[in-house]
Design a protein around this motif. Structure first.
Motif, mmCIF file in Angstrom:
data_model
loop_
_atom_site.group_PDB
_atom_site.id
_atom_site.type_symbol
_atom_site.label_atom_id
_atom_site.label_comp_id
_atom_site.label_asym_id
_atom_site.label_seq_id
_atom_site.Cartn_x
_atom_site.Cartn_y
_atom_site.Cartn_z
ATOM 1 N N TRP A 174 21.879 -14.393 64.159
ATOM 2 C CA TRP A 174 22.664 -13.259 63.689
ATOM 3 C C TRP A 174 23.439 -13.594 62.403
ATOM 4 O O TRP A 174 24.550 -13.133 62.209
ATOM 5 C CB TRP A 174 23.645 -12.759 64.760
ATOM 6 N N THR A 175 22.841 -14.409 61.539
ATOM 7 C CA THR A 175 23.512 -14.819 60.308
ATOM 8 C C THR A 175 23.227 -13.814 59.198
ATOM 9 O O THR A 175 22.124 -13.777 58.650
ATOM 10 C CB THR A 175 23.060 -16.229 59.879
ATOM 11 N N SER A 176 24.212 -13.025 58.854
ATOM 12 C CA SER A 176 24.060 -12.036 57.781
ATOM 13 C C SER A 176 23.941 -12.753 56.438
ATOM 14 O O SER A 176 24.706 -13.662 56.128
ATOM 15 C CB SER A 176 25.268 -11.097 57.747
ATOM 16 N N GLY A 177 22.976 -12.321 55.644
ATOM 17 C CA GLY A 177 22.852 -12.820 54.285
ATOM 18 C C GLY A 177 22.380 -14.253 54.142
ATOM 19 O O GLY A 177 22.414 -14.808 53.042
ATOM 20 N N ALA A 178 21.899 -14.873 55.219
ATOM 21 C CA ALA A 178 21.467 -16.274 55.124
ATOM 22 C C ALA A 178 20.344 -16.445 54.112
ATOM 23 O O ALA A 178 20.246 -17.481 53.455
ATOM 24 C CB ALA A 178 21.031 -16.780 56.495
ATOM 25 N N HIS A 179 19.494 -15.424 53.977
ATOM 26 C CA HIS A 179 18.317 -15.543 53.114
ATOM 27 C C HIS A 179 18.654 -15.553 51.631
ATOM 28 O O HIS A 179 17.824 -15.968 50.826
ATOM 29 C CB HIS A 179 17.320 -14.419 53.419
ATOM 30 N N GLY A 223 15.135 -2.379 59.806
ATOM 31 C CA GLY A 223 15.540 -3.315 58.769
ATOM 32 C C GLY A 223 15.722 -4.723 59.300
ATOM 33 O O GLY A 223 15.467 -5.003 60.473
ATOM 34 N N SER A 224 16.155 -5.624 58.418
ATOM 35 C CA SER A 224 16.403 -7.012 58.822
ATOM 36 C C SER A 224 17.581 -7.550 58.028
ATOM 37 O O SER A 224 17.416 -8.357 57.109
ATOM 38 C CB SER A 224 15.164 -7.887 58.608
ATOM 39 N N ALA A 225 18.775 -7.092 58.366
ATOM 40 C CA ALA A 225 19.983 -7.526 57.669
ATOM 41 C C ALA A 225 20.477 -8.870 58.191
ATOM 42 O O ALA A 225 21.339 -9.487 57.578
ATOM 43 C CB ALA A 225 21.090 -6.468 57.820
ATOM 44 N N PHE A 226 19.931 -9.320 59.332
ATOM 45 C CA PHE A 226 20.383 -10.558 59.952
ATOM 46 C C PHE A 226 19.244 -11.576 59.992
ATOM 47 O O PHE A 226 18.079 -11.224 59.814
ATOM 48 C CB PHE A 226 20.883 -10.298 61.379
ATOM 49 N N ASN A 227 19.607 -12.822 60.265
ATOM 50 C CA ASN A 227 18.614 -13.893 60.282
ATOM 51 C C ASN A 227 18.896 -14.868 61.422
ATOM 52 O O ASN A 227 20.006 -14.935 61.945
ATOM 53 C CB ASN A 227 18.656 -14.692 58.970
ATOM 54 N N GLU A 228 17.888 -15.643 61.768
ATOM 55 C CA GLU A 228 18.081 -16.843 62.571
ATOM 56 C C GLU A 228 17.807 -18.033 61.654
ATOM 57 O O GLU A 228 16.934 -17.972 60.779
ATOM 58 C CB GLU A 228 17.171 -16.864 63.801
ATOM 59 N N VAL A 229 18.586 -19.090 61.826
ATOM 60 C CA VAL A 229 18.499 -20.241 60.927
ATOM 61 C C VAL A 229 18.285 -21.496 61.762
ATOM 62 O O VAL A 229 19.009 -21.739 62.732
ATOM 63 C CB VAL A 229 19.773 -20.385 60.072
#
Length: 417
Positions: A174-179, A223-229
């Motif tokens: 759930w990391t916003s903007g990680a990309h 959409g995909s505003a969040f990420n897994e890292v």
């Protein structure tokens, strides 16, 4: 103290904005069926458009830096202006009157990560701050994990010391903007022999370092505003540590309090925003339900809820202005925001009925589906509703702590899963 009065500063800021941006056209009265009907809580744009907007936002921060208006309340020794917070708030208010690039890309970095770096960072970490405020670096927050979301102290991403470095392995979610971020604030488990709230340490990690992998998470809105890292033996120098070893819970609380101040105290926390009362009233009239007594009562309750949130946030802002440190009461602002957004989604669904479910092309109907589908995410972002209620109950109202939380046993001995 500064010799520059607030009025003199406002004149300086206005001159800068006049020279570098165009004033926004005067707002026209809202009319049903006119303009865009987009009311999405989470903006969903193409990667190409996102890159264009990010470049424009970075350029605008660079322009502000040339006029020393990029870090108004920051310490002068780190490149800030060193002015009181009231001056920063005054500039932000002025800037809203001008057509400037959206700066949401920096919201997490400025609102949550940078204050933590400033309070707990070493000189090498502080060196990042001027670059962040000039728009050269974007920061993200790496806290939640698949098995440790609301229970942040249950995280298992580990950092093991290797001389003057730490080796990080694990997963965040759930990391916003990680990309598009360059650095991230991460909390790791550094001593499993200590209780869960101990044995944690914070770091600033290079998001471009070998071993860091960012994967987008698809939302039900599309959409995909969040990420897994994922972190696979990522090396971080000890100079990038935040606070003392095994004292990361204090670091995390600094970030979380600033996060709730940023989310709950923003425009969404106090005002109706896209779901304005005018828009909702015209929706009721358009669909011939303006005289429905149940819907009228529900709308009145909805409007009252947003107004109460606005005034509560103003009181919290005054306390924040006096102390400079976000307190647990700001959790109330974030909780009210999600309650009000959920109530808005339920109201809209009742008015629109099946029009919300099928894209018939009719203005102001199916567009609300992105708002309704985005609302559940707000009940989790920045602390789940349940967690915030516990914080308010325990730290604001003085109620007993939640039973069943093991804060004494070594973390390695606590059942997980």
């Amino acid at each position: 103290m500064t010799d520059l009065t607030l009025d003199e500063f406002k004149a300086e800021a206005t001159a800068f904005l006049d020279a570098n941006a165009s004033p926004k056209p005067e707002a026209t009265a809202f009319e049903w069926g006119q303009g865009s009907d987009d009311v999405a809580l989470f903006e969903e744009i193409t990667p190409e458009e996102e890159a264009r907007q990010l470049a424009a936002a970075k350029a605008w921060l660079g322009t502000k830096a040339t006029a020393d208006l990029h870090w108004i309340a920051g310490p002068t020794e780190l490149g800030g202006r060193g002015l009181p917070r009231a001056y920063d708030q005054a500039y932000r208010s002025l800037e809203t009157r001008y057509d400037v690039p959206a700066q949401g890309f920096f919201g997490i970095g400025f609102g949550m990560v940078a204050p933590t770096m400033l309070e707990h960072g070493q000189p090498e970490v502080h060196a990042y701050l001027p670059r962040m405020y000039r728009g050269e670096l974007v920061g993200c927050q790496l806290f939640s994990e698949p098995a440790a979301g609301s229970d942040l102290a249950g995280l298992t991403t580990k950092a093991e010391r290797d001389g003057d470095e730490w080796v990080i392995s694990g997963q965040k979610v759930w990391t916003s903007g990680a990309h598009y971020s360059d650095i991230g604030e991460i909390i790791c488990r550094t001593d499993p022999d200590l209780p869960k709230h101990q044995g944690l340490t914070g770091f600033v990690v290079d998001m471009h370092a070998p071993g860091v992998e960012v994967r987008p998470l698809r939302q039900m809105t599309g959409g995909s505003a969040f990420n897994e890292v994922f972190f696979d033996e990522v090396r971080v120098p000890d100079t990038h540590r935040l606070g003392d070893v095994n004292k990361g819970w204090t670091v995390a609380l600094t970030t979380l309090m600033n996060e709730r101040a940023s989310i709950g105290g923003g425009g969404g926390g106090g005002g109706l925003g896209l779901a304005s009362a005018t828009r909702l009233i015209q929706m009721m009239r358009h669909f011939d339900v303006a005289d429905d007594p149940v819907l009228r009562d529900e709308l009145a309750r909805l409007y009252t809820g947003f107004q109460v949130a606005k005034y509560t946030n103003q009181r919290a802002a005054e306390k924040l202005k006096a102390t400079g440190v976000p307190g647990p009461e700001l959790s109330l602002g974030k909780l009210m925001l999600t309650d009000n957004l959920t109530a808005t989604a339920e109201f809209v669904a009742r008015v629109l009925g099946p029009r919300l479910l099928a894209d018939s092309g009719e203005w102001g109907t199916y567009a609300w589906s992105t708002f309704v589908c985005g609302t559940p995410g707000m009940r989790i972002a920045g602390g789940s509703d349940e967690t915030l209620r516990n914080i308010i109950g325990e730290r604001v109202l003085g109620l007993p702590k939640e039973p069943g939380i093991d804060s004494k046993s070594p973390f390695k001995d606590i059942f997980k899963g």
